[in-house]
Design an enzyme around this catalytic site. Structure first.
Site, short mmCIF file in Angstrom:
data_model
loop_
_atom_site.label_atom_id
_atom_site.label_comp_id
_atom_site.label_asym_id
_atom_site.label_seq_id
_atom_site.Cartn_x
_atom_site.Cartn_y
_atom_site.Cartn_z
N LYS A 1 0.32 -3.29 4.52
CA LYS A 1 0.30 -2.87 5.92
C LYS A 1 1.58 -2.48 6.61
O LYS A 1 1.80 -2.02 7.68
CB LYS A 1 -0.52 -3.87 6.65
N SER B 1 -1.58 -7.59 1.28
CA SER B 1 -1.60 -6.76 2.84
C SER B 1 -0.27 -6.56 3.13
O SER B 1 0.04 -6.17 4.30
CB SER B 1 -2.32 -8.08 3.75
N SER C 1 -3.94 -9.41 10.04
CA SER C 1 -4.31 -8.48 8.86
C SER C 1 -5.61 -7.89 8.72
O SER C 1 -6.38 -8.08 7.96
CB SER C 1 -4.03 -9.59 7.74
#
Length: 485
Positions: free
Chosen positions: A78, A75, A319
Site C-alpha cells: 500500500k 500490506s 490498512s
C-alpha cells in the site's frame, strides 16, 4: 560504537556483508551487531528476511540484510499504491458518483432513462445514495418513464484480485471490487455489509439478526441459537448472498461482523431503488445492470468523496484493501483510460520510474498486497520512502501512516497497541503488513541523536505465529530508536 558512526564504518561493513550473504556484523556493542542478533531470533529460523536501514536525509545505507531479495510485502504494498496515487491522481482528487439522464423533464416525469454512474468511490455510504435520490426529488421528479441503469463500467468486471485466496472471499478485506459500490461504515469497508447478531436470554432461542445497510439482497439461513459454547459463526456460500449462521452465542451477548457480498453493484441497485421509493419516485422501466451511460447525458445530481489526502488516512491507518484496489484501478483509468488493475500497476511503475527507482525489481498485481504474486525488496521500499519525502504531498502521506503506541485509532491505526512505553512510541510512523507466513514493517523514525531514518523489514516463510515475528520487528524499531544512546 554508536549508530551515528555508521556513516564511517557501516558502508564498508555492509558492502562486505552483502558479498558474504547480506548480514552485517561488527562489535557486539554496536547497533549493527544488535540488529544481527535480533535477526538470529529463533522465530525467524528458516524464514527469509530483507532488512534495510538508511539515513533519511542523505540516503546513505546504514544497515542491510538481503536488501535486494524480493519478498511478498503483504500490506506494505500500500506504500507504493498510495504514494503513486498522490502523484498520479493528486492529493485533491475526489471520486464521484453521478445521477444522469438522457431524457427530458415533463412536469414531474422524466421521459428518458435514469443512470446511476459510479466512478469508483469506495467511501460512499447508503446515506449518500439516499441524498442523491433526495436531490432528484427536490427537482420535482416523481416518475421515471425509462429504465434505471446502474453503470459500473468505469472499472472492469474483474471483481477479485489476481491469485487472491479463496478463503478470503467472504471477508471484508477480500471484498469484491466495483466502480459502483457501498461502504457499511466510516472505515469505508466497501463491498461488505455489517451483520449484527444478538442472543436472547432464553437458551435455545434463535439469535436475532440485523443487516446494515438494510437490504433484502442477502438471504439468511439462521441456525444460530442462544446458548453456551461460543461457537457462533457466519459463512457466505460461494457465488451467492446466502448467509449461513450457525453455532451458539452466550445469552445476552452481541456479535458484529463484516461480510463481503457477491456482486456489490447489485447491492447498490437494491439500496438505490429503496432510496427512490422513500422519495416517492417510481421507475416504470427495467433495472439494467452494467449499462454504460451514453454521451450527452445530463448530470442531475452528484456525490463527491473527500479529497484523496483525507481518504488515505483510514486507508493507511486501518490498512483498507477496498480503498487501495479502487485507487489502483482509478490510476489505470486516469493514465490509460482503462479501469483495470494491470493498467493501474503500470501507472504505479511509471511513478516509481520518475523517482529513479528500478521498476524491474518490483512485481505488482493488485493495490492492497493481498496477492502473493506481489514482490518487492527492502531496497525498493526504502527507495520509495526516500523519494516520497521529497514530494509536495509528503506531509499528508506521512501523517496518514500509523504511529506506534498511539491509542487514538485514527492516529495509531494498526500500530496503536505496539511499542508502547518504548523509544519508538509516537516516534515510528510506519506501515504494517500481515498474511500467513508474511510480516512487514516499513517507515520512518528518529534515533537518539535526532537523526531521521527510513527502514523496511520484510519476513516471509515463517512458521511461528505472526505475533512472534512482530515482536522481532518491534525490537528492531526500538534498537533503531535508541541507537546513539
Amino acid at each position: 560504537m554508536y549508530f551515528g558512526k555508521w556513516l564511517r564504518t557501516g558502508t564498508l561493513l555492509v558492502g562486505l556483508s552483502f558479498l558474504l550473504g547480506g548480514c552485517a556484523s561488527v562489535s557486539q556493542n554496536s547497533t549493527p551487531a544488535t540488529l544481527d542478533k535480533l535477526l538470529s531470533d529463533p522465530a525467524l529460523q528458516g524464514a527469509t528476511v530483507s532488512l534495510m536501514v538508511r539515513d533519511a536525509s542523505t540516503g546513505t545505507t546504514l544497515y542491510q540484510h538481503n536488501p535486494r531479495t524480493r519478498l511478498v510485502p503483504a500490506s506494505n504494498l500500500k506504500l507504493l499504491t498510495t504514494a503513486a496515487a498522490m502523484d498520479v491522481l493528486g492529493p485533491h482528487y475526489r471520486f464521484a458518483t453521478q445521477l444522469l439522464s438522457n431524457g427530458m423533464r415533463q412536469g414531474d416525469r422524466l421521459t428518458g432513462n435514469l443512470y446511476l454512474r459510479g466512478l469508483g468511490d469506495p467511501s460512499i455510504q447508503f446515506a449518500d445514495y439516499q441524498a442523491l435520490a433526495a436531490q432528484l426529488a427536490s427537482q420535482g421528479v416523481r416518475q421515471v418513464q425509462g429504465d434505471l441503469v446502474f453503470d459500473d463500467t468505469w472499472f472492469d468486471a474483474e471483481r477479485l484480485g489476481v491469485d487472491w485466496s479463496h478463503d478470503d472471499e467472504t471477508t471484508y478485506y477480500g471484498a469484491q471490487i466495483s466502480a459502483l459500490t457501498v461502504a457499511p461504515n466510516t472505515d469505508f469497508d466497501a463491498g461488505s455489509v455489517l451483520v449484527t447478531a444478538k442472543a436472547p436470554l432464553r437458551v435455545g432461542s434463535p439469535v436475532g439478526v440485523e443487516i446494515y445497510p438494510p437490504t433484502d439482497y442477502l438471504q439468511l439461513n439462521n441456525r444460530a441459537v442462544s446458548g453456551p459454547g461460543n461457537s457462533y459463526g457466519i459463512n457466505r456460500r460461494h457465488g451467492t448472498n446466502l448467509l449461513q449462521l450457525s453455532g451458539a452465542m452466550a445469552p445476552g451477548r452481541q456479535s458484529q461482523q463484516l461480510v463481503s457480498v457477491w456482486e456489490p453493484t447489485q447491492l447498490v441497485a437494491n439500496l438505490f431503488e429503496q432510496a427512490l421509493a422513500q422519495q416517492g419516485i417510481k421507475v416504470l422501466g427495467r433495472r439494467v445492470m452494467g449499462g454504460a451511460s451514453p454521451a450527452g447525458v445530463t448530470v442531475l445530481a452528484e456525490h463527491q468523496s473527500a479529497p484523496l489526502q483525507e481518504l488515505i488516512v483510514p486507508l493507511l491507518k486501518l490498512s483498507n484493501n477496498a480503498m487501495s484496489e479502487a485507487l489502483l484501478k482509478a490510476m489505470g483509468r486516469q493514465t490509460a483510460n482503462s479501469g483495470t488493475a494491470s493498467a493501474g500497476a503500470v501507472a504505479v511503475a511509471g511513478f516509481l520510474k520518475r523517482q529513479g527507482l528500478d521498476t524491474s525489481a518490483v512485481s505488482q498485481v493488485d493495490g492492497s498486497g493481498l496477492s502473493r504474486r506481489n514482490l518487492v525488496s527492502s531496497q525498493t521500499l526504502t527507495d520509495l520512502l526516500l523519494a516520497a519525502s521529497k514530494q509536495p504531498w509528503f506531509d499528508a502521506w506521512y501523517n496518514a501512516l500509523p504511529v506506534a503506541g498511539n491509542a487514538d485509532r485514527m492516529t495509531g491505526g494498526s500500530l496503536g497497541y505496539r511499542l508502547r512505553g518504548t523509544a519508538a512510541e509516537n516516534n515510528l510512523h510506519a506501515k504494517t503488513g500481515s498474511m500467513a507466513g508474511v510480516s512487514s514493517l516499513s517507515g520512518y523514525l528518529t534515533d537518539a541523536h535526532g537523526r531521521k531514518l527510513v527502514f523496511a523489514m520484510l519476513t516471509n516463510n515463517h512458521v511461528v505465529a505472526g505475533a512472534q515475528v512482530k515482536t522481532v520487528e518491534n525490537r528492531v524499531a526500538v534498537a533503531l530508536s535508541r541507537s546513539g544512546d
